[in-house]
Design a protein around this motif. Structure first.
Motif, PDB file in Angstrom:
ATOM      1  N   LYS A  62      14.293 -18.638   7.062  1.00  0.00           N
ATOM      2  CA  LYS A  62      13.564 -17.906   7.885  1.00  0.00           C
ATOM      3  C   LYS A  62      14.416 -16.610   7.906  1.00  0.00           C
ATOM      4  O   LYS A  62      14.906 -15.871   8.955  1.00  0.00           O
ATOM      5  CB  LYS A  62      13.558 -18.442   9.138  1.00  0.00           C
ATOM      6  CG  LYS A  62      12.810 -19.714   9.598  1.00  0.00           C
ATOM      7  CD  LYS A  62      12.750 -20.053  10.963  1.00  0.00           C
ATOM      8  CE  LYS A  62      11.565 -20.956  11.083  1.00  0.00           C
ATOM      9  NZ  LYS A  62      11.892 -22.279  10.476  1.00  0.00           N
ATOM     10  N   PRO A  65      11.748 -13.116   9.564  1.00  0.00           N
ATOM     11  CA  PRO A  65      10.732 -14.144  10.388  1.00  0.00           C
ATOM     12  C   PRO A  65       9.559 -13.287  10.609  1.00  0.00           C
ATOM     13  O   PRO A  65       9.588 -12.300  11.324  1.00  0.00           O
ATOM     14  CB  PRO A  65      11.553 -14.595  11.677  1.00  0.00           C
ATOM     15  CG  PRO A  65      12.633 -13.469  11.844  1.00  0.00           C
ATOM     16  CD  PRO A  65      12.880 -13.038  10.308  1.00  0.00           C
ATOM     17  N   VAL A  66       8.516 -14.204  10.650  1.00  0.00           N
ATOM     18  CA  VAL A  66       6.969 -13.868  11.117  1.00  0.00           C
ATOM     19  C   VAL A  66       6.403 -15.002  11.742  1.00  0.00           C
ATOM     20  O   VAL A  66       6.655 -15.998  11.498  1.00  0.00           O
ATOM     21  CB  VAL A  66       6.217 -13.518   9.848  1.00  0.00           C
ATOM     22  CG1 VAL A  66       4.785 -13.045  10.307  1.00  0.00           C
ATOM     23  CG2 VAL A  66       6.851 -12.154   9.022  1.00  0.00           C
ATOM     24  N   GLU A  67       5.722 -14.611  12.997  1.00  0.00           N
ATOM     25  CA  GLU A  67       5.012 -15.628  13.464  1.00  0.00           C
ATOM     26  C   GLU A  67       3.661 -15.571  13.008  1.00  0.00           C
ATOM     27  O   GLU A  67       3.093 -14.441  13.217  1.00  0.00           O
ATOM     28  CB  GLU A  67       5.164 -15.243  15.102  1.00  0.00           C
ATOM     29  CG  GLU A  67       4.758 -16.421  15.829  1.00  0.00           C
ATOM     30  CD  GLU A  67       4.920 -16.188  17.603  1.00  0.00           C
ATOM     31  OE1 GLU A  67       4.288 -15.719  18.077  1.00  0.00           O
ATOM     32  OE2 GLU A  67       5.927 -16.499  17.875  1.00  0.00           O
ATOM     33  N   ILE A  68       3.001 -16.922  12.738  1.00  0.00           N
ATOM     34  CA  ILE A  68       1.859 -17.073  12.566  1.00  0.00           C
ATOM     35  C   ILE A  68       1.186 -18.173  13.137  1.00  0.00           C
ATOM     36  O   ILE A  68       1.966 -18.904  13.703  1.00  0.00           O
ATOM     37  CB  ILE A  68       1.573 -17.406  10.820  1.00  0.00           C
ATOM     38  CG1 ILE A  68       2.327 -18.611  10.502  1.00  0.00           C
ATOM     39  CG2 ILE A  68       2.255 -16.052  10.129  1.00  0.00           C
ATOM     40  CD1 ILE A  68       2.075 -18.971   9.133  1.00  0.00           C
ATOM     41  N   MET A  69      -0.251 -18.297  13.337  1.00  0.00           N
ATOM     42  CA  MET A  69      -0.764 -19.126  14.081  1.00  0.00           C
ATOM     43  C   MET A  69      -1.893 -19.953  12.894  1.00  0.00           C
ATOM     44  O   MET A  69      -2.512 -19.364  12.033  1.00  0.00           O
ATOM     45  CB  MET A  69      -1.576 -18.549  14.839  1.00  0.00           C
ATOM     46  CG  MET A  69      -2.506 -19.603  16.037  1.00  0.00           C
ATOM     47  SD  MET A  69      -3.171 -18.642  17.561  1.00  0.00           S
ATOM     48  CE  MET A  69      -4.429 -17.718  16.785  1.00  0.00           C
ATOM     49  N   THR A  75      -1.792 -23.594  16.865  1.00  0.00           N
ATOM     50  CA  THR A  75      -0.263 -23.652  17.036  1.00  0.00           C
ATOM     51  C   THR A  75       0.335 -22.446  16.354  1.00  0.00           C
ATOM     52  O   THR A  75       0.154 -22.192  15.206  1.00  0.00           O
ATOM     53  CB  THR A  75       0.023 -24.998  16.242  1.00  0.00           C
ATOM     54  OG1 THR A  75      -0.524 -26.136  16.633  1.00  0.00           O
ATOM     55  CG2 THR A  75       1.566 -25.369  16.503  1.00  0.00           C
ATOM     56  N   LYS A  76       1.498 -21.862  16.842  1.00  0.00           N
ATOM     57  CA  LYS A  76       2.226 -20.925  16.603  1.00  0.00           C
ATOM     58  C   LYS A  76       3.487 -21.298  15.889  1.00  0.00           C
ATOM     59  O   LYS A  76       4.069 -22.249  16.558  1.00  0.00           O
ATOM     60  CB  LYS A  76       2.404 -19.749  17.692  1.00  0.00           C
ATOM     61  CG  LYS A  76       1.127 -19.024  18.164  1.00  0.00           C
ATOM     62  CD  LYS A  76       1.469 -18.032  18.997  1.00  0.00           C
ATOM     63  CE  LYS A  76       0.242 -17.413  19.341  1.00  0.00           C
ATOM     64  NZ  LYS A  76       0.510 -16.389  20.360  1.00  0.00           N
ATOM     65  N   PHE A  77       3.848 -20.607  14.907  1.00  0.00           N
ATOM     66  CA  PHE A  77       5.410 -21.318  14.309  1.00  0.00           C
ATOM     67  C   PHE A  77       5.748 -19.961  13.565  1.00  0.00           C
ATOM     68  O   PHE A  77       5.034 -19.080  13.096  1.00  0.00           O
ATOM     69  CB  PHE A  77       5.239 -22.523  13.462  1.00  0.00           C
ATOM     70  CG  PHE A  77       4.051 -22.276  12.347  1.00  0.00           C
ATOM     71  CD1 PHE A  77       4.408 -22.199  11.004  1.00  0.00           C
ATOM     72  CD2 PHE A  77       2.861 -22.619  12.725  1.00  0.00           C
ATOM     73  CE1 PHE A  77       3.421 -22.185  10.040  1.00  0.00           C
ATOM     74  CE2 PHE A  77       1.916 -22.842  11.754  1.00  0.00           C
ATOM     75  CZ  PHE A  77       2.208 -22.556  10.508  1.00  0.00           C
ATOM     76  N   THR A  78       7.008 -19.803  13.346  1.00  0.00           N
ATOM     77  CA  THR A  78       7.896 -18.765  12.653  1.00  0.00           C
ATOM     78  C   THR A  78       8.179 -19.021  11.185  1.00  0.00           C
ATOM     79  O   THR A  78       8.554 -20.496  11.125  1.00  0.00           O
ATOM     80  CB  THR A  78       9.240 -18.512  13.369  1.00  0.00           C
ATOM     81  OG1 THR A  78       8.721 -18.326  14.693  1.00  0.00           O
ATOM     82  CG2 THR A  78       9.843 -17.540  12.740  1.00  0.00           C
TER      83      THR A  78
END
Length: 107
Positions: A62, A65-69, A75-78
């Motif tokens: 990480k 870091p980028v937050e995607i869904m 569900t969102k995760f980094t």
């Protein structure tokens, strides 16, 4: 040669390896900076917008870091932003035509 002159010559001889070490350190630092600049120039800049579909290489790093869904479960995760690639939905597979070559006689 008198003792004072011999003493100053000896001091110069003792300082010479230290000067060489410092010069080598500086040269190494300059080389590393140039190598990093050349490497950074080759890294492709990626721009993603909200709503774009992306392909994700499975990585636990990480660093950026980028937050995607996840579209199916919301569900969102980094994730590591360097591991994302754009997904092109309109990509179409092309068929490849095969050509068989005959043996050519060389003169």
């Amino acid at each position: 040669m008198d003792m004072k002159e011999a003493g100053s010559q000896r001091k110069l001889q003792l300082q010479e390896p230290e000067e060489l070490r410092l010069e080598a350190y500086e040269n190494s630092k300059i080389y590393k900076e140039k190598a990093k600049a050349a490497h950074d120039k080759l890294i492709a800049k990626k721009e993603f917008n909200v709503g774009n579909k992306v392909l994700l290489y499975n990585s636990r790093l990480k660093l950026m870091p980028v937050e995607i869904m996840d579209g199916s479960t919301t569900t969102k995760f980094t994730v590591n932003g360097q591991q994302l690639k754009p997904f092109y939905e309109s990509f179409q597979e092309h068929t490849v035509e095969e050509l068989h070559l005959l043996n050519a006689a060389y003169n």
